[in-house]
Design a protein around this motif. Sequence first.
Motif, PDB file in Angstrom:
ATOM      1  N   LEU A 116     -10.297   5.122  17.856  1.00 27.30           N
ATOM      2  CA  LEU A 116     -11.010   4.526  16.726  1.00 27.30           C
ATOM      3  C   LEU A 116     -10.700   5.266  15.433  1.00 27.30           C
ATOM      4  O   LEU A 116     -10.401   4.651  14.403  1.00 27.30           O
ATOM      5  N   GLU A 117     -10.745   6.587  15.477  1.00 24.21           N
ATOM      6  CA  GLU A 117     -10.482   7.376  14.272  1.00 24.21           C
ATOM      7  C   GLU A 117      -9.041   7.214  13.802  1.00 24.21           C
ATOM      8  O   GLU A 117      -8.769   7.267  12.592  1.00 24.21           O
ATOM      9  N   ALA A 118      -8.121   6.993  14.729  1.00 25.70           N
ATOM     10  CA  ALA A 118      -6.725   6.771  14.350  1.00 25.70           C
ATOM     11  C   ALA A 118      -6.530   5.405  13.703  1.00 25.70           C
ATOM     12  O   ALA A 118      -5.707   5.246  12.785  1.00 25.70           O
ATOM     13  N   ALA A 119      -7.297   4.420  14.141  1.00 24.02           N
ATOM     14  CA  ALA A 119      -7.115   3.052  13.659  1.00 24.02           C
ATOM     15  C   ALA A 119      -7.836   2.777  12.350  1.00 24.02           C
ATOM     16  O   ALA A 119      -7.390   1.944  11.554  1.00 24.02           O
ATOM     17  N   LEU A 120      -8.954   3.449  12.102  1.00 25.47           N
ATOM     18  CA  LEU A 120      -9.823   3.084  10.979  1.00 25.47           C
ATOM     19  C   LEU A 120      -9.140   3.112   9.604  1.00 25.47           C
ATOM     20  O   LEU A 120      -9.372   2.196   8.799  1.00 25.47           O
ATOM     21  N   PRO A 121      -8.315   4.114   9.276  1.00 20.67           N
ATOM     22  CA  PRO A 121      -7.674   4.072   7.949  1.00 20.67           C
ATOM     23  C   PRO A 121      -6.830   2.815   7.746  1.00 20.67           C
ATOM     24  O   PRO A 121      -6.833   2.222   6.661  1.00 20.67           O
ATOM     25  N   VAL A 122      -6.114   2.404   8.784  1.00 17.49           N
ATOM     26  CA  VAL A 122      -5.297   1.193   8.703  1.00 17.49           C
ATOM     27  C   VAL A 122      -6.183  -0.043   8.584  1.00 17.49           C
ATOM     28  O   VAL A 122      -5.935  -0.936   7.767  1.00 17.49           O
ATOM     29  N   VAL A 123      -7.226  -0.105   9.391  1.00 23.45           N
ATOM     30  CA  VAL A 123      -8.138  -1.248   9.386  1.00 23.45           C
ATOM     31  C   VAL A 123      -8.811  -1.393   8.020  1.00 23.45           C
ATOM     32  O   VAL A 123      -8.883  -2.489   7.457  1.00 23.45           O
ATOM     33  N   LYS A 124      -9.302  -0.292   7.468  1.00 24.08           N
ATOM     34  CA  LYS A 124      -9.960  -0.339   6.154  1.00 24.08           C
ATOM     35  C   LYS A 124      -9.009  -0.848   5.075  1.00 24.08           C
ATOM     36  O   LYS A 124      -9.397  -1.637   4.205  1.00 24.08           O
ATOM     37  N   ASP A 125      -7.762  -0.392   5.120  1.00 21.08           N
ATOM     38  CA  ASP A 125      -6.786  -0.811   4.117  1.00 21.08           C
ATOM     39  C   ASP A 125      -6.504  -2.310   4.221  1.00 21.08           C
ATOM     40  O   ASP A 125      -6.454  -3.016   3.205  1.00 21.08           O
ATOM     41  N   ILE A 126      -6.368  -2.805   5.446  1.00 19.37           N
ATOM     42  CA  ILE A 126      -6.131  -4.237   5.651  1.00 19.37           C
ATOM     43  C   ILE A 126      -7.328  -5.050   5.171  1.00 19.37           C
ATOM     44  O   ILE A 126      -7.181  -6.068   4.477  1.00 19.37           O
ATOM     45  N   TYR A 127      -8.526  -4.611   5.532  1.00 15.09           N
ATOM     46  CA  TYR A 127      -9.735  -5.316   5.106  1.00 15.09           C
ATOM     47  C   TYR A 127      -9.784  -5.446   3.584  1.00 15.09           C
ATOM     48  O   TYR A 127     -10.050  -6.523   3.036  1.00 15.09           O
ATOM     49  N   ALA A 128      -9.553  -4.331   2.884  1.00 11.32           N
ATOM     50  CA  ALA A 128      -9.649  -4.340   1.426  1.00 11.32           C
ATOM     51  C   ALA A 128      -8.648  -5.327   0.816  1.00 11.32           C
ATOM     52  O   ALA A 128      -8.988  -6.076  -0.116  1.00 11.32           O
ATOM     53  N   LYS A 129      -7.433  -5.350   1.345  1.00 14.86           N
ATOM     54  CA  LYS A 129      -6.418  -6.272   0.832  1.00 14.86           C
ATOM     55  C   LYS A 129      -6.803  -7.725   1.094  1.00 14.86           C
ATOM     56  O   LYS A 129      -6.619  -8.593   0.232  1.00 14.86           O
ATOM     57  N   GLU A 130      -7.328  -8.002   2.277  1.00 18.47           N
ATOM     58  CA  GLU A 130      -7.704  -9.371   2.618  1.00 18.47           C
ATOM     59  C   GLU A 130      -8.909  -9.837   1.800  1.00 18.47           C
ATOM     60  O   GLU A 130      -8.946 -10.964   1.312  1.00 18.47           O
ATOM     61  N   PHE A 131      -9.916  -8.975   1.656  1.00 19.54           N
ATOM     62  CA  PHE A 131     -11.083  -9.357   0.851  1.00 19.54           C
ATOM     63  C   PHE A 131     -10.681  -9.602  -0.598  1.00 19.54           C
ATOM     64  O   PHE A 131     -11.225 -10.495  -1.263  1.00 19.54           O
ATOM     65  N   ASP A 132      -9.738  -8.813  -1.088  1.00 25.21           N
ATOM     66  CA  ASP A 132      -9.282  -8.989  -2.461  1.00 25.21           C
ATOM     67  C   ASP A 132      -8.708 -10.390  -2.681  1.00 25.21           C
ATOM     68  O   ASP A 132      -8.879 -10.985  -3.750  1.00 25.21           O
ATOM     69  N   LYS A 133      -8.046 -10.936  -1.666  1.00 24.21           N
ATOM     70  CA  LYS A 133      -7.487 -12.287  -1.769  1.00 24.21           C
ATOM     71  C   LYS A 133      -8.584 -13.328  -1.986  1.00 24.21           C
ATOM     72  O   LYS A 133      -8.337 -14.386  -2.554  1.00 24.21           O
ATOM     73  N   TRP A 134      -9.791 -13.022  -1.532  1.00 19.60           N
ATOM     74  CA  TRP A 134     -10.914 -13.956  -1.635  1.00 19.60           C
ATOM     75  C   TRP A 134     -11.784 -13.688  -2.860  1.00 19.60           C
ATOM     76  O   TRP A 134     -12.835 -14.297  -3.025  1.00 19.60           O
ATOM     77  N   GLY A 135     -11.349 -12.768  -3.689  1.00 22.16           N
ATOM     78  CA  GLY A 135     -12.153 -12.457  -4.863  1.00 22.16           C
ATOM     79  C   GLY A 135     -13.342 -11.587  -4.545  1.00 22.16           C
ATOM     80  O   GLY A 135     -14.378 -11.656  -5.221  1.00 22.16           O
TER      81      GLY A 135
END
Length: 337
Positions: A116-135
């Motif tokens: 989980l700790e290894a994955a979270l930085p990648v997951v957070k970065d993806i989330y932020a980029k995807e949410f940004d697409k939705w305003g």
Amino acid sequence: MKKSSTAGVFGLAVASVVAFSAQAKELKFNNPLPESRPETQELIKFADEVAANSGGELGIRLFNGGSMTLKNADLLRTLPRGVVDMSLLWANYLGRDAPALSTVLVQGSIGNVEELEAALPVVKDIYAKEFDKWGVKTVGNLAIPMLYASVFCRDEPVRTLDDLKSKKLRVWSKDQVMTFTKLGVSAQIINQDEMYISMKTGVVDCALYPALYAHTASLQETAKYASYLYPIAAGPYTLGMATSKWDALSEEEKAALQQAADNVWERTNEYSNDLQREMAAREKLGEQGVTFLEDFPQEDRDLFLSTVSGTWKELTDEAGGDAPKYRQQVLEALGRS
């Protein structure tokens, strides 16, 4: 200001220290979780810190337990339009509108805290980029503990997947429906606020739920038996805000929000006591009448997790777009590529 049991808080804990000016700005925050959840307590601290950081010029008013009647699945439509200023968002609920976002991490695809700790930085970065697409601006994140999903059953003990095949099971996400269906189990999505009555009236026989949070859904009143099935390592909640509203804030207001949000992440991104809290929750449920049976057999648990792996790939292939790429990025972070 006084605390409201239904509407939430507006800089409450610092009210004696911080005096809100007549021109103070209030941000309405949609929180779908009940007040009894620890995440809500973190949001209360967040609101307190925003008020303190801004010197009383900015406040957060929490609307807990879905009291704003905004559906989780609709938040990518309502939040950017300014229906509410901020909201707690969970990617797995947003699959209708953003399938690539909702399939970044499927519950059961990670087996321990180290992964989980290894994955979270990648997951957070993806989330932020995807949410940004939705305003939607990602102001911050709230980590979810390493949870342990148990099967709570109303009338009869269930110890194996074969036992479960004769029961109707409540789950909370599409991937769980898919996985259990592959295993021959009838599963349906029922929201937390409807779970109690569904168990009480026999709409479902059993409910999948973490023991740690079982009291928030009064499962101790509807379930006689429980048995552990698999670990839940989930992506974090997002503290989201319409990008247009974020852009309209002053630099001081943005800093007040950002600092408080960073503190939420620092407090919640810690997992050393999760198993201890899980076992304490099981013990308390036992005192309240829930009999915790032995865990599902190891072969059943292994079968469930291997089936989840197939579900994850199936979901990302079905979602298309960036979903397969995101899955690969998470796998690489886990060292599985």
